[in-house]
Write a protein that holds these residues in place. Structure first.
Motif, PDB file in Angstrom:
ATOM      1  N   LEU A  28       0.810  -1.208   0.000  1.00 42.48           N
ATOM      2  CA  LEU A  28       0.000   0.000   0.000  1.00 42.48           C
ATOM      3  C   LEU A  28       0.852   1.271   0.000  1.00 42.48           C
ATOM      4  O   LEU A  28       0.422   2.308  -0.519  1.00 42.48           O
ATOM      5  CB  LEU A  28      -0.935   0.004   1.222  1.00 42.48           C
ATOM      6  N   THR A  29       2.065   1.210   0.568  1.00 38.99           N
ATOM      7  CA  THR A  29       2.898   2.408   0.653  1.00 38.99           C
ATOM      8  C   THR A  29       3.862   2.546  -0.520  1.00 38.99           C
ATOM      9  O   THR A  29       4.035   3.637  -1.063  1.00 38.99           O
ATOM     10  CB  THR A  29       3.701   2.395   1.965  1.00 38.99           C
ATOM     11  N   PHE A  30       4.508   1.449  -0.916  1.00 39.22           N
ATOM     12  CA  PHE A  30       5.518   1.519  -1.970  1.00 39.22           C
ATOM     13  C   PHE A  30       5.201   0.615  -3.159  1.00 39.22           C
ATOM     14  O   PHE A  30       5.376   1.018  -4.311  1.00 39.22           O
ATOM     15  CB  PHE A  30       6.905   1.122  -1.412  1.00 39.22           C
ATOM     16  N   GLY A  31       4.781  -0.601  -2.883  1.00 41.04           N
ATOM     17  CA  GLY A  31       4.704  -1.617  -3.935  1.00 41.04           C
ATOM     18  C   GLY A  31       3.758  -1.286  -5.066  1.00 41.04           C
ATOM     19  O   GLY A  31       4.068  -1.533  -6.241  1.00 41.04           O
ATOM     20  N   ALA A  32       2.583  -0.731  -4.749  1.00 45.19           N
ATOM     21  CA  ALA A  32       1.591  -0.467  -5.796  1.00 45.19           C
ATOM     22  C   ALA A  32       2.120   0.546  -6.804  1.00 45.19           C
ATOM     23  O   ALA A  32       1.968   0.376  -8.026  1.00 45.19           O
ATOM     24  CB  ALA A  32       0.284   0.034  -5.172  1.00 45.19           C
ATOM     25  N   LEU A  33       2.772   1.603  -6.324  1.00 44.34           N
ATOM     26  CA  LEU A  33       3.307   2.617  -7.233  1.00 44.34           C
ATOM     27  C   LEU A  33       4.426   2.048  -8.088  1.00 44.34           C
ATOM     28  O   LEU A  33       4.473   2.269  -9.312  1.00 44.34           O
ATOM     29  CB  LEU A  33       3.808   3.814  -6.420  1.00 44.34           C
ATOM     30  N   VAL A  34       5.346   1.299  -7.469  1.00 44.41           N
ATOM     31  CA  VAL A  34       6.462   0.725  -8.216  1.00 44.41           C
ATOM     32  C   VAL A  34       5.951  -0.260  -9.267  1.00 44.41           C
ATOM     33  O   VAL A  34       6.406  -0.249 -10.420  1.00 44.41           O
ATOM     34  CB  VAL A  34       7.444   0.038  -7.248  1.00 44.41           C
ATOM     35  N   ALA A  35       4.992  -1.108  -8.904  1.00 42.59           N
ATOM     36  CA  ALA A  35       4.466  -2.087  -9.854  1.00 42.59           C
ATOM     37  C   ALA A  35       3.725  -1.416 -10.999  1.00 42.59           C
ATOM     38  O   ALA A  35       3.808  -1.854 -12.156  1.00 42.59           O
ATOM     39  CB  ALA A  35       3.546  -3.066  -9.134  1.00 42.59           C
ATOM     40  N   THR A  36       2.980  -0.344 -10.705  1.00 42.68           N
ATOM     41  CA  THR A  36       2.263   0.360 -11.770  1.00 42.68           C
ATOM     42  C   THR A  36       3.233   0.949 -12.786  1.00 42.68           C
ATOM     43  O   THR A  36       3.032   0.823 -14.001  1.00 42.68           O
ATOM     44  CB  THR A  36       1.393   1.477 -11.166  1.00 42.68           C
TER      45      THR A  36
END
Length: 451
Positions: A28-36
């Motif tokens: 929720l903090t880092f992974g979603a943005l990096v994966a997108t």
């Protein structure tokens, strides 16, 4: 510059710690943005490497030759929507002419490696539109059900799927279900989640627990009828058959079929009746079906045949009368005697926890999906509660129910004990219980004072 480097090191360390200890928070903090960013940046090259592109059309090639331009590149599926979720990403694709949903399904493992996510599943929404669900971490390792889970009558959330979606047990869509699994595989926890989910609903719960009632009798305050031995189970099942016949007589009396009546007013099951006339739906939970099918004497064999006959009649005819079966067992094969395979054929919903042999998995999914059989026998022993669920359509998915202790399930049943309906046909089997105490009585180690 020094403070900037220190801040970068702190952020990287925090991200690594969260990824190790709290993967959901990391996502929720880092992974979603990096994966997108990774998906959008690599999308065209990954689709081409996975064979999910189509060559340019003839008119585009002809236009390129006429205008003396380079030949156009192959086209990947068009992205309709990319939506982050609490567990991963949802990618909706519009397929190009000539592509098929099976092409995307066959490439899910390569997409998982290319996009750097934990898991990828795909499903066809409609013709030419495919939804690819990516999970950023192992959601089944530590199950956390979302708070605003959707609920409606006879549809309850019981587990979490491997793609992060909630798995619902919808009795109106899939009336009868079969749950298999070896000892310590998680069947009891799955059953507790069913009871805890049904407790707040307007439904009568009927339990048959031939292990002397150790699983279902602690939940007795929310049950309208209980049986703890095969003799009582036979009487209870035959009473249910009689109740089913009475419900059908009520439906028949309220159908009002005539030439002048519109089709919408013709009743075919209890859900077509007016609410004030509708009988309460009944969910029958059988904890260990083998105890009802085994026999050691001629008298027990006669009793067994009557029990299986009643179960088959309820499975074949009970849906319209609002009677739903939830049967659990370690094995459910033809070695249990005649009528068992006929009963299994009526149980549309199939759930298999860890099994000890391939034959047991075939009992659940052999006539549904060979891939589900392979998935069921690969469940490791150190992950109790993980199961494979499927239905007659051939679709299947891995799920895991949240761990619910017996104490938690008892508290939920006690909280909703006032919702336990009285079914006249089952009054003889209603468990006799003392009323709940209004307040807790403090326990003291000292002896009471004496005069």
């Amino acid at each position: 510059m020094t403070w900037f480097m220190v801040a970068v090191v702190v952020v990287v360390a925090a991200a690594g710690l969260l990824r190790w200890r709290r993967p959901a928070w990391y996502w929720l903090t880092f992974g979603a943005l990096v994966a997108t960013v990774r998906v959008l940046f690599r999308y065209a090259s990954v689709m081409e490497a996975c064979g999910l592109t189509v060559p340019p059309s003839r008119w585009r090639l002809a236009l390129a030759r006429m205008t003396n331009r380079p030949a156009p590149e192959s086209r990947p599926p068009r992205i309709l929507r990319l939506r982050p979720t609490r567990t991963g990403l949802v990618l909706r694709l519009k397929l190009q002419p000539g592509q098929d949903a099976f092409d995307v399904a066959a490439a899910t493992d390569r997409l998982r490696h290319s996009f750097g996510v934990y898991g990828v599943t795909s499903g066809e929404l409609r013709s030419g539109v495919v939804e690819v669900r990516m999970t950023g971490y192992d959601v089944l390792q530590r199950v956390q059900m979302p708070a605003p889970a959707e609920t409606r009558p006879m549809r309850i959330p019981v587990a979490l799927r491997e793609d992060g979606a909630v798995h619902y047990r919808d009795y109106r869509a899939v009336p009868h279900g079969l749950t298999l699994g070896a000892t310590e595989s998680g069947k009891s926890v799955y059953q507790r989640n069913l009871v805890a989910g049904l407790a707040p609903h307007h439904v009568a719960l009927v339990g048959i627990d031939c292990k002397q009632g150790v699983e279902l009798f602690p939940l007795a305050r929310r049950f309208s009828a209980l049986a703890d031995n095969p003799d009582t189970a036979l009487d209870l099942l035959e009473a249910l058959v009689g109740h089913m016949e009475e419900v059908y007589q009520l439906i028949r009396a309220e159908q009002r079929i005539s030439v002048a009546v519109p089709d919408a007013e013709i009743a075919a099951d209890i859900w077509d009746l007016r609410e004030d006339l509708r009988p309460v739906p009944v969910v029958v939970l059988v904890d260990e079906v083998a105890e009802l099918a085994l026999f050691a004497s001629k008298e027990e064999e006669k009793r067994r045949d009557r029990i299986i006959t009643a179960l088959v009649r309820l499975a074949q005819l009970g849906r319209a009368a609002g009677i739903y079966l939830e049967i659990c067992g370690q094995r459910f094969g033809s070695e249990l005697g005649k009528g068992i395979t006929m009963l299994r054929a009526q149980l549309t919903g199939r759930t298999a926890h860890r099994v000890n042999d391939e034959t047991s998995a075939n009992m659940a999914f052999g006539d549904v999906s060979p891939d589900a059989v392979l998935a069921a026998i690969q469940i490791p022993t150190d992950t109790p509660g993980v199961a494979v669920t499927g239905d007659s359509t051939g679709g299947w998915a891995r799920i895991r129910a949240p761990h619910t202790t017996l104490r938690e399930a008892v508290n939920i049943c006690n909280k909703h004990a006032d919702r336990t309906p009285d079914v006249p046909a089952l009054a003889a089997f209603r468990p006799a219980l003392a009323p709940l105490p209004k307040a807790r009585v403090p326990l003291s180690k000292t002896a009471p004072a004496t005069a």
